[in-house]
Write a protein that holds these residues in place. Structure first.
Motif, PDB file in Angstrom:
ATOM      1  N   ALA A 106       0.834  -1.208   0.000  1.00  0.00           N
ATOM      2  CA  ALA A 106       0.000   0.000   0.000  1.00  0.00           C
ATOM      3  C   ALA A 106       0.865   1.253   0.000  1.00  0.00           C
ATOM      4  N   GLU A 107       1.982   1.224   0.710  1.00  0.00           N
ATOM      5  CA  GLU A 107       2.876   2.387   0.724  1.00  0.00           C
ATOM      6  C   GLU A 107       3.496   2.637  -0.650  1.00  0.00           C
ATOM      7  N   SER A 108       3.554   1.619  -1.498  1.00  0.00           N
ATOM      8  CA  SER A 108       4.114   1.820  -2.836  1.00  0.00           C
ATOM      9  C   SER A 108       3.288   2.826  -3.627  1.00  0.00           C
ATOM     10  N   ALA A 109       1.989   2.906  -3.350  1.00  0.00           N
ATOM     11  CA  ALA A 109       1.138   3.877  -4.034  1.00  0.00           C
ATOM     12  C   ALA A 109       1.517   5.308  -3.646  1.00  0.00           C
ATOM     13  N   VAL A 110       1.947   5.496  -2.414  1.00  0.00           N
ATOM     14  CA  VAL A 110       2.364   6.828  -1.951  1.00  0.00           C
ATOM     15  C   VAL A 110       3.544   7.325  -2.785  1.00  0.00           C
ATOM     16  N   LEU A 111       4.401   6.381  -3.193  1.00  0.00           N
ATOM     17  CA  LEU A 111       5.591   6.729  -3.973  1.00  0.00           C
ATOM     18  C   LEU A 111       5.372   6.534  -5.472  1.00  0.00           C
ATOM     19  N   CYS A 112       4.130   6.390  -5.870  1.00  0.00           N
ATOM     20  CA  CYS A 112       3.768   6.176  -7.281  1.00  0.00           C
ATOM     21  C   CYS A 112       4.540   5.009  -7.884  1.00  0.00           C
ATOM     22  N   GLY A 113       4.798   4.007  -7.065  1.00  0.00           N
ATOM     23  CA  GLY A 113       5.485   2.813  -7.529  1.00  0.00           C
ATOM     24  C   GLY A 113       6.975   2.966  -7.715  1.00  0.00           C
ATOM     25  N   GLU A 114       7.504   4.159  -7.457  1.00  0.00           N
ATOM     26  CA  GLU A 114       8.948   4.395  -7.628  1.00  0.00           C
ATOM     27  C   GLU A 114       9.663   4.112  -6.309  1.00  0.00           C
ATOM     28  N   ILE A 115       9.990   2.841  -6.109  1.00  0.00           N
ATOM     29  CA  ILE A 115      10.573   2.391  -4.855  1.00  0.00           C
ATOM     30  C   ILE A 115      12.010   1.950  -5.118  1.00  0.00           C
ATOM     31  N   ASP A 116      12.951   2.536  -4.391  1.00  0.00           N
ATOM     32  CA  ASP A 116      14.350   2.142  -4.538  1.00  0.00           C
ATOM     33  C   ASP A 116      14.638   0.842  -3.789  1.00  0.00           C
ATOM     34  N   ALA A 117      14.062   0.710  -2.602  1.00  0.00           N
ATOM     35  CA  ALA A 117      14.330  -0.466  -1.780  1.00  0.00           C
ATOM     36  C   ALA A 117      13.290  -0.577  -0.674  1.00  0.00           C
ATOM     37  N   ILE A 118      13.165  -1.773  -0.148  1.00  0.00           N
ATOM     38  CA  ILE A 118      12.339  -2.039   1.020  1.00  0.00           C
ATOM     39  C   ILE A 118      13.282  -2.506   2.119  1.00  0.00           C
ATOM     40  N   LEU A 119      13.239  -1.840   3.260  1.00  0.00           N
ATOM     41  CA  LEU A 119      14.119  -2.164   4.369  1.00  0.00           C
ATOM     42  C   LEU A 119      13.315  -2.812   5.486  1.00  0.00           C
ATOM     43  N   LEU A 120      13.725  -3.984   5.906  1.00  0.00           N
ATOM     44  CA  LEU A 120      13.095  -4.692   7.019  1.00  0.00           C
ATOM     45  C   LEU A 120      14.016  -4.566   8.229  1.00  0.00           C
ATOM     46  N   THR A 121      13.485  -4.049   9.336  1.00  0.00           N
ATOM     47  CA  THR A 121      14.297  -3.841  10.526  1.00  0.00           C
ATOM     48  C   THR A 121      13.574  -4.389  11.750  1.00  0.00           C
ATOM     49  N   GLY A 122      14.252  -4.380  12.875  1.00  0.00           N
ATOM     50  CA  GLY A 122      13.661  -4.792  14.143  1.00  0.00           C
ATOM     51  C   GLY A 122      13.954  -6.239  14.476  1.00  0.00           C
ATOM     52  N   GLY A 123      13.504  -6.640  15.634  1.00  0.00           N
ATOM     53  CA  GLY A 123      13.749  -7.987  16.120  1.00  0.00           C
ATOM     54  C   GLY A 123      13.158  -9.071  15.243  1.00  0.00           C
ATOM     55  N   LEU A 124      11.986  -8.821  14.653  1.00  0.00           N
ATOM     56  CA  LEU A 124      11.358  -9.834  13.808  1.00  0.00           C
ATOM     57  C   LEU A 124      12.136 -10.057  12.512  1.00  0.00           C
ATOM     58  N   ALA A 125      12.990  -9.106  12.142  1.00  0.00           N
ATOM     59  CA  ALA A 125      13.812  -9.270  10.940  1.00  0.00           C
ATOM     60  C   ALA A 125      14.897 -10.325  11.148  1.00  0.00           C
ATOM     61  N   ARG A 126      15.050 -10.808  12.384  1.00  0.00           N
ATOM     62  CA  ARG A 126      15.976 -11.916  12.660  1.00  0.00           C
ATOM     63  C   ARG A 126      15.376 -13.273  12.267  1.00  0.00           C
ATOM     64  N   SER A 127      14.075 -13.303  12.057  1.00  0.00           N
ATOM     65  CA  SER A 127      13.381 -14.559  11.789  1.00  0.00           C
ATOM     66  C   SER A 127      13.384 -14.887  10.303  1.00  0.00           C
ATOM     67  N   GLU A 128      14.059 -15.965   9.936  1.00  0.00           N
ATOM     68  CA  GLU A 128      14.068 -16.412   8.545  1.00  0.00           C
ATOM     69  C   GLU A 128      12.654 -16.785   8.100  1.00  0.00           C
ATOM     70  N   TYR A 129      11.875 -17.338   9.013  1.00  0.00           N
ATOM     71  CA  TYR A 129      10.487 -17.712   8.710  1.00  0.00           C
ATOM     72  C   TYR A 129       9.727 -16.479   8.213  1.00  0.00           C
ATOM     73  N   ILE A 130       9.820 -15.385   8.954  1.00  0.00           N
ATOM     74  CA  ILE A 130       9.079 -14.169   8.613  1.00  0.00           C
ATOM     75  C   ILE A 130       9.674 -13.494   7.384  1.00  0.00           C
ATOM     76  N   VAL A 131      10.985 -13.307   7.368  1.00  0.00           N
ATOM     77  CA  VAL A 131      11.631 -12.586   6.266  1.00  0.00           C
ATOM     78  C   VAL A 131      11.433 -13.315   4.936  1.00  0.00           C
ATOM     79  N   SER A 132      11.597 -14.631   4.925  1.00  0.00           N
ATOM     80  CA  SER A 132      11.458 -15.368   3.655  1.00  0.00           C
ATOM     81  C   SER A 132      10.039 -15.261   3.105  1.00  0.00           C
ATOM     82  N   ARG A 133       9.050 -15.313   3.974  1.00  0.00           N
ATOM     83  CA  ARG A 133       7.658 -15.220   3.522  1.00  0.00           C
ATOM     84  C   ARG A 133       7.292 -13.799   3.098  1.00  0.00           C
ATOM     85  N   LEU A 134       7.867 -12.813   3.766  1.00  0.00           N
ATOM     86  CA  LEU A 134       7.661 -11.427   3.329  1.00  0.00           C
ATOM     87  C   LEU A 134       8.284 -11.219   1.950  1.00  0.00           C
TER      88      LEU A 134
END
Length: 174
Positions: A106-134
């Motif tokens: 949904a945030e991609s619409a704010v940037l009109c689809g012009e996205i350089d990168a998506i950054l995942l941070t925080g403790g949950l970013a340590r989880s391969e289960y979560i990161v791989s599915r995202l």
């Protein structure tokens, strides 16, 4: 991505849109309810069953994974899924991941689809289960980079010190 999950669009170094994860807005998370249907929430507020303080706890603190699975410990939830075959835990955790991906998209619409990168941070970013599915759901939008850990307080302190020492300019957002 931690007890709450903030999702923000940044443009030229400025946050131009973000959810209020502290109060439970956005995707549901380990401790937050996420965005809720307004009419149902209003009915609950006027039901007479809960105080304001109890309702606030039900959307931020004792909500999300905590409410559904009795814990906010994602390592424990993944253990239940992988070792115990807990289908309900898998359903709830995968639903959270789905909602995170949907909010990122949904945030991609704010940037009109012009996205350089998506950054995942925080403790949950340590989880391969979560990161791989995202990644399965969002990597078509832009390259996904993962920075696990809770570094926000250190980053805030480091930048505040830089301003106080005159090494960084003060930024004013209007």
């Amino acid at each position: 991505m931690g007890g709450g999950i903030s999702i923000a669009a940044h443009e030229h170094g400025r946050a131009v849109d973000a959810n209020n994860a502290l109060d439970g807005e956005g995707p549901f998370s380990p401790e937050r309810a996420g965005s809720l249907p307004a009419a149902d929430l209003i009915r609950l507020c006027f039901s007479g069953k809960y105080t304001e303080k109890q309702l606030l706890k039900r959307i931020a603190g004792k909500a999300g994974l905590n409410a559904h699975l009795g814990t906010n410990d994602v390592k424990e939830i993944i253990r239940r899924i992988e070792e115990d075959g807990d289908a309900h835990a898998r359903l709830v955790l995968d639903a959270m991941i789905y909602h995170v991906a949907k909010n990122i998209a949904a945030e991609s619409a704010v940037l009109c689809g012009e996205i350089d990168a998506i950054l995942l941070t925080g403790g949950l970013a340590r989880s391969e289960y979560i990161v791989s599915r995202l990644r399965q759901r969002i990597d078509f939008l832009a390259p996904v980079h993962c920075f696990p850990g809770e570094d926000e307080m250190g980053a805030l302190a480091l930048n505040a010190l830089g301003v106080l020492q005159g090494k960084r300019p003060v930024k004013v957002y209007e």
